[in-house]
Scaffold this active site. Structure first.
Site, PDB file in Angstrom:
ATOM      1  CG  ASP A   1       6.594  10.026   4.768  1.00  0.00           C
ATOM      2  OD1 ASP A   1       5.883   9.311   5.113  1.00  0.00           O
ATOM      3  OD2 ASP A   1       7.652   8.540   3.915  1.00  0.00           O
TER       4      ASP A   1
ATOM      5  CD  GLN B   1       7.466   2.283   3.697  1.00  0.00           C
ATOM      6  OE1 GLN B   1       7.093   2.809   3.452  1.00  0.00           O
ATOM      7  NE2 GLN B   1       8.591   2.292   4.968  1.00  0.00           N
TER       8      GLN B   1
ATOM      9  CE  LYS C   1       3.692   4.393   5.738  1.00  0.00           C
ATOM     10  NZ  LYS C   1       5.473   3.831   5.110  1.00  0.00           N
TER      11      LYS C   1
END
Ligand code: NAD
Length: 291
Positions: free
Chosen positions: A119, A96, A52
């Site tokens: 997200d 994460q 990412k």
């Protein structure tokens, strides 16, 4: 059988974003900034966050990687998120997952300001998605929708079977495929670990989205001829013939299932790259909405 090439579509999406960022720079405007928080040193999480951050660099976004020790307290992590919420330069925050057991995923997700929730896991984002209002869509389902759109696959009226009901893949996927949109307008069946007669249900599917995390679970006798198969699974399976000691396996037995399909995603090179492209799209939109 045709391949839904996530690598190719992801590259096209990233190339478009690169041009848009160059325009922002030329106009003296702010460049999108993604902050990624990684707790501990889980191998798979390291790989995901690493790619990412690398993609941000490739496109021209700013990125900050915050590495925190496995033993960090929940309170300290929530404080870090609050700092990122208050940092005017940060447009998107991603934490994460999975987090260590002593930290509540729910509390951490809820702490991210919805305007930076790239997200798309915050209840505000999920609520808006359910109502088909503009919002951040979770990256993996968003990436799958972008891929179906790219290949101009008309899903209207199809029966979609989603295997898996997690908050990050299965459930949002079922909501998006059933929405009054294109792609969308499917009749959706959502299956999980307590579903009976899964094989019979799958055999009725025009689209199967396999998101259960069981390597090569979907076999050819579960798939009808001409079905579209989207394989979300990524599992590291020990493999001594590979330099890194493992192979990546999807949830679909690709070699035997592919000949039956009209379209299928490979693993790797299918949903994975699209997830990153979708996250970058969300980050760009977060920046644009704020500035
Ligand atoms: P999860 O473990 O949170 O959820 C798995 C779901 O599958 C659960 O709802 C469970 O009920 C269901 N399930 C488990 N066994 C089943 C069975 N035998 N029959 C029917 N349903 C069953 O997993 P997740 O986070 O949704 O991830 C699923 C897979 O997708 C994993 O392999 C993960 O690594 C992968 N993934 C890939 C990407 C990507 O970018 N490609 C992104 C996220 C997750």
């Amino acid at each position: 059988m045709k391949i839904l090439d996530g690598q190719l579509v992801s590259q096209a999406t990233k190339d478009e974003l690169k041009i848009k960022v160059a325009q922002l720079v030329a106009e003296g405007k702010k460049v999108p900034h993604l902050a990624a928080v990684l707790v501990g040193n889980n191998g798979a999480s390291e790989t995901y966050v690493g790619s990412k951050v690398r993609t941000c660099e490739e496109i021209g976004f700013h990125s900050t990687l915050i590495r925190l020790d496995e033993s960090i307290s929940e309170f300290k992590l929530l404080e870090t998120i609050e700092e990122l919420n208050n940092d005017m330069d940060v447009d998107g925050i991603l934490v994460q997952l999975p987090l260590p057991k002593h930290i509540s995923d729910e509390k951490v997700i809820n702490a991210i300001h919805p305007s930076k929730d790239v997200d798309g896991f915050h209840p505000v984002s999920v609520g808006k998605m359910v109502q088909s209002l503009p919002t951040f869509i979770p990256a993996t389902p968003h990436g799958i929708m972008l891929m179906l759109e790219h290949y101009k696959i008309n899903t209207k009226g199809m029966h979609a079977v989603v295997i898996g009901r997690s908050n990050i893949v299965g459930r949002p996927m079922s909501i998006l495929l059933s929405a009054n949109s294109n792609p969308g307008n499917c009749t959706v069946t959502i299956c999980h670990s307590h579903t009976k007669n899964l094989r019979e249900i799958c055999l009725q599917a025009d689209i199967i989205v396999a998101a259960l995390g069981r390597p090569e679970f979907v076999k050819p006798d579960m798939v009808k001829d001409g079905a579209i198969v989207i394989d979300v699974g990524i599992t590291r399976v020990p493999d001594a013939t590979k330099k890194r000691g493992y192979a990546l396996k999807g949830d679909v037995e690709f070699d035997t299932v592919a000949p039956k399909c009209s379209w299928i995603t490979p693993v790797p090179g299918g949903v994975g790259p699209m997830t990153i492209a979708a996250l970058m799209t969300n980050t760009y939109n977060a920046c644009l909405l704020k500035h």
